[in-house]
Design an enzyme around this catalytic site. Structure first.
Site, PDB file in Angstrom:
ATOM      1  N   ARG A  43     -28.316   3.798  -8.061  1.00 54.82           N
ATOM      2  CA  ARG A  43     -26.838   5.361  -8.700  1.00 54.82           C
ATOM      3  C   ARG A  43     -25.149   5.223  -8.961  1.00 54.82           C
ATOM      4  O   ARG A  43     -24.412   5.966  -8.990  1.00 54.82           O
ATOM      5  CB  ARG A  43     -26.922   6.255  -6.712  1.00 54.82           C
ATOM      6  CG  ARG A  43     -28.459   6.190  -6.805  1.00 54.82           C
ATOM      7  CD  ARG A  43     -28.355   7.829  -5.906  1.00 54.82           C
ATOM      8  NE  ARG A  43     -29.708   7.992  -5.932  1.00 54.82           N
ATOM      9  CZ  ARG A  43     -30.074   8.706  -4.916  1.00 54.82           C
ATOM     10  NH1 ARG A  43     -29.572   9.401  -4.119  1.00 54.82           N
ATOM     11  NH2 ARG A  43     -31.473   9.204  -4.732  1.00 54.82           N
ATOM     12  N   ASP A 151     -22.492  23.846   1.264  1.00 58.29           N
ATOM     13  CA  ASP A 151     -23.217  22.747   1.091  1.00 58.29           C
ATOM     14  C   ASP A 151     -21.851  21.541   0.866  1.00 58.29           C
ATOM     15  O   ASP A 151     -20.785  21.649   0.361  1.00 58.29           O
ATOM     16  CB  ASP A 151     -24.207  22.684  -0.190  1.00 58.29           C
ATOM     17  CG  ASP A 151     -24.787  20.601  -0.266  1.00 58.29           C
ATOM     18  OD1 ASP A 151     -26.230  21.030   0.480  1.00 58.29           O
ATOM     19  OD2 ASP A 151     -24.852  19.870   0.000  1.00 58.29           O
TER      20      ASP A 151
HETATM   21  C1  LIG Z   1     -33.004  17.941   0.981  1.00 53.90           C
HETATM   22  S1  LIG Z   1     -31.446  18.706   0.946  1.00 53.90           S
HETATM   23  C2  LIG Z   1     -31.349  20.418   1.787  1.00 53.90           C
HETATM   24  C3  LIG Z   1     -32.157  21.516   1.375  1.00 53.90           C
HETATM   25  C4  LIG Z   1     -32.492  22.576   1.455  1.00 53.90           C
HETATM   26  N1  LIG Z   1     -32.137  23.030   2.822  1.00 53.90           N
HETATM   27  C5  LIG Z   1     -33.866  22.495   1.726  1.00 53.90           C
HETATM   28  O1  LIG Z   1     -34.561  22.353   2.750  1.00 53.90           O
HETATM   29  O2  LIG Z   1     -34.838  22.901   1.142  1.00 53.90           O
HETATM   30  C6  LIG Z   1     -30.184  18.703   2.067  1.00 53.90           C
HETATM   31  C7  LIG Z   1     -28.740  19.003   1.682  1.00 53.90           C
HETATM   32  O3  LIG Z   1     -27.854  18.250   2.167  1.00 53.90           O
HETATM   33  C8  LIG Z   1     -26.763  18.681   1.911  1.00 53.90           C
HETATM   34  N2  LIG Z   1     -26.079  17.368   3.410  1.00 53.90           N
HETATM   35  C9  LIG Z   1     -25.911  16.589   3.521  1.00 53.90           C
HETATM   36  N3  LIG Z   1     -24.918  15.624   4.588  1.00 53.90           N
HETATM   37  C10 LIG Z   1     -23.537  17.056   4.695  1.00 53.90           C
HETATM   38  C11 LIG Z   1     -23.087  17.403   5.340  1.00 53.90           C
HETATM   39  N4  LIG Z   1     -22.414  15.895   5.830  1.00 53.90           N
HETATM   40  N5  LIG Z   1     -22.213  18.555   4.899  1.00 53.90           N
HETATM   41  C12 LIG Z   1     -22.919  19.534   4.678  1.00 53.90           C
HETATM   42  N6  LIG Z   1     -24.366  19.426   3.324  1.00 53.90           N
HETATM   43  C13 LIG Z   1     -25.149  17.892   3.699  1.00 53.90           C
HETATM   44  C14 LIG Z   1     -26.994  17.515   0.958  1.00 53.90           C
HETATM   45  O4  LIG Z   1     -25.713  17.919  -0.017  1.00 53.90           O
HETATM   46  C15 LIG Z   1     -27.881  17.994   0.558  1.00 53.90           C
HETATM   47  O5  LIG Z   1     -28.023  19.204  -0.664  1.00 53.90           O
END
Ligand SMILES: C[S@@+](CC[C@H](N)C(=O)[O-])C[C@H]1O[C@@H](n2cnc3c(N)ncnc32)[C@H](O)[C@@H]1O
Length: 281
Positions: A43, A151
């Site tokens: 990445r 997010d």
């Molecule tokens: C796999 S997605 C989940 C999306 C949705 N909640 C679902 O279950 O379909 C995880 C998201 O968590 C966000 N994320 C990870 N660490 C985070 C943090 N410290 N604060 C806010 N968002 C975070 C990532 O950017 C990502 O978009």
């Protein structure tokens, strides 16, 4: 797949990998295991080349020096944004069968409901919540209902706000639902759809790091935090769910991801099964 060892274009020492891991955990809560080294190389290598860094160490120096452009890139590159409309559909069924009718009774005086989708990725989750609300509440325009969608990753927040998706993202949805809540793109946009303005007006998208301070003042009436904390260590999860309990109104619902649990993480929520929890005070 990234090239291994000496076949790689750039040296990627354990020292550089550890510096990146420390940065990622400190800024996102995500813990990268040893097995993620190839993924990280894959990445970042293009960035190292195109940005003229010449080495992973030079890129790490930029991160440590507080270069915001590189820091944002790093965070966006490492987060997993997988999501879909009505993912884990039983949560939306539970919303329409149980949570929404309950809230409509409780809130019939002030008609005000606040919802948080934390870690909303590209917006499919908060739009699915908005659709469920609109389909469940007949006179919804008499209500003051707002969904906060946050997010860490700026790119996904912008995508959610725009509300434009490839048509295949709504392939599994019921025809009636598609007709009612999505606008078909025209001309060059014919393989795209846009969510209806009625849904967009219910949602505020904001960039927010869950590990940082939260600017929100009032309490929420239910929240989703699904598939976000899977890569966080238990201590980070404990602090986070304690803060969720503080910001949720008494007896409200919390929805978490299918592989997640609050067992040994928080005793402030009772499990109702199927990764649905209720605050116990
Ligand atoms: C796999 S997605 C989940 C999306 C949705 N909640 C679902 O279950 O379909 C995880 C998201 O968590 C966000 N994320 C990870 N660490 C985070 C943090 N410290 N604060 C806010 N968002 C975070 C990532 O950017 C990502 O978009």
């Amino acid at each position: 797949m990234a090239a291994e060892g000496k076949d790689r274009e750039f040296d990627f020492t354990d020292d550089s990998f550890n510096r990146i891991r420390e940065f990622v955990t400190e800024h996102t809560g995500i813990v990268l295991s040893d097995g993620k080294k190839d993924m990280v190389y894959g990445r970042l290598s293009k960035r190292i080349r195109k940005g003229g860094f010449g080495s992973f160490d030079a890129f790490c120096d930029a991160l440590d020096a507080g270069d915001e452009e590189q820091q944002d890139f790093m965070i966006n590159a490492i987060t997993t944004n997988l999501t879909s409309f009505f993912r884990e559909n039983h949560h939306f069924e539970y919303l329409s069968d149980t949570v929404i009718p309950e809230l409509m009774k409780q809130k019939r005086q002030h008609k005000r409901i606040r919802i948080w989708s934390a870690g909303c990725s590209t917006g499919e989750e908060p739009y699915s919540i908005a659709i469920t609300l609109r389909e469940s509440i007949a006179n919804i325009d008499d209500w003051d209902i707002k969904i906060l969608a946050t997010d860490l990753d700026a790119n996904v927040v912008a995508h959610g706000k725009a509300g434009i998706y490839r048509k295949d993202r709504i392939d599994g949805l019921d025809e009636q639902r598609v007709k009612r809540w999505f606008r078909q793109g025209k001309g060059e946009q014919s393989d795209m759809v846009k969510v209806s303005p009625q849904l967009q007006q219910m949602i505020t998208f904001k960039r927010l790091n869950l590990l940082h301070q939260w600017p929100m003042k009032g309490q929420f009436d239910f929240m989703f935090c699904r598939n976000v904390v899977i890569y966080f260590d238990k201590d980070t999860q404990r602090v986070l769910f304690d803060r969720y309990a503080d910001i949720l109104a008494p007896q409200t619902h919390l929805f978490i991801g299918h592989s997640e649990t609050l067992y040994k993480v928080s005793d402030r929520f009772d499990s109702l099964g199927k990764t649905i929890y209720r605050k116990n005070s």
